[in-house]
Design a protein around this motif. Structure first.
Motif, PDB file in Angstrom:
ATOM      1  N   GLY A 148       0.775  -1.231   0.000  1.00 57.33           N
ATOM      2  CA  GLY A 148       0.000   0.000   0.000  1.00 57.33           C
ATOM      3  C   GLY A 148       0.804   1.277   0.000  1.00 57.33           C
ATOM      4  N   SER A 149       2.126   1.180  -0.181  1.00 51.72           N
ATOM      5  CA  SER A 149       2.959   2.379  -0.205  1.00 51.72           C
ATOM      6  C   SER A 149       2.625   3.243  -1.411  1.00 51.72           C
ATOM      7  CB  SER A 149       4.436   1.996  -0.264  1.00 51.72           C
ATOM      8  OG  SER A 149       5.241   3.121  -0.556  1.00 51.72           O
ATOM      9  N   LEU A 159      10.165  10.719  -6.282  1.00 50.92           N
ATOM     10  CA  LEU A 159       9.874  12.142  -6.116  1.00 50.92           C
ATOM     11  C   LEU A 159       8.605  12.531  -6.866  1.00 50.92           C
ATOM     12  CD1 LEU A 159      13.447  13.675  -6.346  1.00 50.92           C
ATOM     13  CD2 LEU A 159      12.037  13.454  -4.302  1.00 50.92           C
ATOM     14  N   ALA A 160       8.409  11.943  -8.043  1.00 51.28           N
ATOM     15  CA  ALA A 160       7.182  12.217  -8.798  1.00 51.28           C
ATOM     16  C   ALA A 160       5.951  11.746  -8.043  1.00 51.28           C
ATOM     17  CB  ALA A 160       7.259  11.554 -10.177  1.00 51.28           C
ATOM     18  N   ASN A 161       6.060  10.577  -7.420  1.00 51.02           N
ATOM     19  CA  ASN A 161       4.946  10.070  -6.603  1.00 51.02           C
ATOM     20  C   ASN A 161       4.622  11.052  -5.471  1.00 51.02           C
ATOM     21  OD1 ASN A 161       4.637   7.719  -8.109  1.00 51.02           O
ATOM     22  ND2 ASN A 161       5.854   6.465  -6.728  1.00 51.02           N
ATOM     23  N   TRP A 162       5.673  11.574  -4.841  1.00 52.37           N
ATOM     24  CA  TRP A 162       5.461  12.523  -3.747  1.00 52.37           C
ATOM     25  C   TRP A 162       4.822  13.824  -4.262  1.00 52.37           C
ATOM     26  CZ3 TRP A 162       8.182  17.221  -2.289  1.00 52.37           C
ATOM     27  CH2 TRP A 162       7.772  17.695  -1.031  1.00 52.37           C
ATOM     28  N   LYS A 176       3.627   3.613   7.365  1.00 60.36           N
ATOM     29  CA  LYS A 176       4.197   2.577   6.511  1.00 60.36           C
ATOM     30  C   LYS A 176       5.716   2.744   6.562  1.00 60.36           C
ATOM     31  CE  LYS A 176       0.178   2.298   3.483  1.00 60.36           C
ATOM     32  NZ  LYS A 176      -0.288   1.072   4.135  1.00 60.36           N
ATOM     33  N   VAL A 177       6.381   1.712   7.060  1.00 59.87           N
ATOM     34  CA  VAL A 177       7.829   1.774   7.265  1.00 59.87           C
ATOM     35  C   VAL A 177       8.518   0.829   6.290  1.00 59.87           C
ATOM     36  CG1 VAL A 177       9.702   1.512   8.931  1.00 59.87           C
ATOM     37  CG2 VAL A 177       7.440   2.291   9.705  1.00 59.87           C
ATOM     38  N   THR A 178       9.447   1.367   5.536  1.00 61.41           N
ATOM     39  CA  THR A 178      10.259   0.600   4.594  1.00 61.41           C
ATOM     40  C   THR A 178      11.622   0.345   5.230  1.00 61.41           C
ATOM     41  OG1 THR A 178       9.148   1.487   2.640  1.00 61.41           O
ATOM     42  CG2 THR A 178      11.388   0.687   2.334  1.00 61.41           C
ATOM     43  N   TRP A 179      12.079  -0.889   5.132  1.00 61.69           N
ATOM     44  CA  TRP A 179      13.347  -1.292   5.757  1.00 61.69           C
ATOM     45  C   TRP A 179      14.372  -1.707   4.706  1.00 61.69           C
ATOM     46  CZ3 TRP A 179      13.953  -1.168  11.099  1.00 61.69           C
ATOM     47  CH2 TRP A 179      12.783  -1.006  11.851  1.00 61.69           C
ATOM     48  N   THR A 180      15.622  -1.712   5.108  1.00 61.72           N
ATOM     49  CA  THR A 180      16.677  -2.343   4.317  1.00 61.72           C
ATOM     50  C   THR A 180      17.736  -2.870   5.280  1.00 61.72           C
ATOM     51  OG1 THR A 180      18.061  -2.109   2.351  1.00 61.72           O
ATOM     52  CG2 THR A 180      18.178  -0.338   3.966  1.00 61.72           C
TER      53      THR A 180
END
Length: 213
Positions: free
Chosen positions: A133-134, A206-209, A168-172
């Motif tokens: 859902g990001s 950036l475009a999504n934002w 929503k947290v994205t990890w690496t």
């Protein structure tokens, strides 16, 4: 009509590369430290390079912490990048020095601890683990992004009960050390990596934002 984005110029960050990247995706960009312009823009981008303490000092000098807080109180979008993400957390610890951050999220920025022989700083391209859902990563969930940092948030401390919108947290991971790569939390979003240095994938983020503003 192009979305008006202020790139906050507080003495720390890849200002020109950030400006070009935003222009590439159709934003109407102003680079300034002016409080009113930063407050009233459609979106505010907070960059950051270097030490946590120095970035906080520069941010406070232009009342950047106040404008971030006021924008978020009114539900107006803010995007932090690299140390511009880190200073959104409660505190940073570098070389034994603890510095208070903007406290928009609980948590501590601390030195990375790779478990293998990988050197610090973490420098180069890395994949990320994107939650379902990001909006920020829509269409680029499997891409790689460019990181340059020695510190990060290794534990996410904001519970859903404390958040007005479930974050929503994205990890690496780097050398087996897991840390936060990005956060989407209502009007506040941030990335540890540099989208402005991440080629087409970074441009799409950036475009999504910008489209969300």
């Amino acid at each position: 009509m192009s979305k008006k984005v202020v790139l906050l110029d507080y003495g720390s960050g890849n200002i020109r590369s950030g400006e070009r990247a935003l222009q590439r995706v159709g934003a109407d960009v102003t680079v300034t430290a002016d409080y009113d312009q930063a407050l009233n823009a459609d979106g505010l981008l907070v960059p950051g390079v270097g030490a946590f303490e120095a970035c906080m000092t520069g941010l406070k000098a232009v009342r950047g912490d106040a404008v971030v807080d006021r924008r978020l109180t009114g539900g107006r979008p803010v995007l932090g990048i690299c140390v511009g993400m880190q200073i959104l957390f409660a505190k940073g610890i570098e070389h034994g020095v603890e510095t208070a951050g903007c406290e928009q999220w609980p948590g501590t920025v601390e030195r990375l601890r790779p478990q293998s022989e990988e050197p610090v700083p973490h420098m180069g391209w890395n994949t990320v683990d994107v939650p379902a859902g990001s909006q920020l990563f829509e269409g680029i969930e499997k891409e790689r992004f460019y990181f340059v940092h020695s510190y990060g948030v290794r534990e996410w401390q904001l519970t859903d009960a404390r958040a007005s919108v479930a974050p929503k947290v994205t990890w690496t991971s780097y050398g087996g050390d897991r840390f936060v790569a990005a956060v989407e939390n209502g009007p506040l979003a941030a990335t540890q990596f540099h989208p402005e240095k991440s080629g087409d994938a970074g441009a799409e983020l950036l475009a999504n934002w910008v489209r969300s503003l």
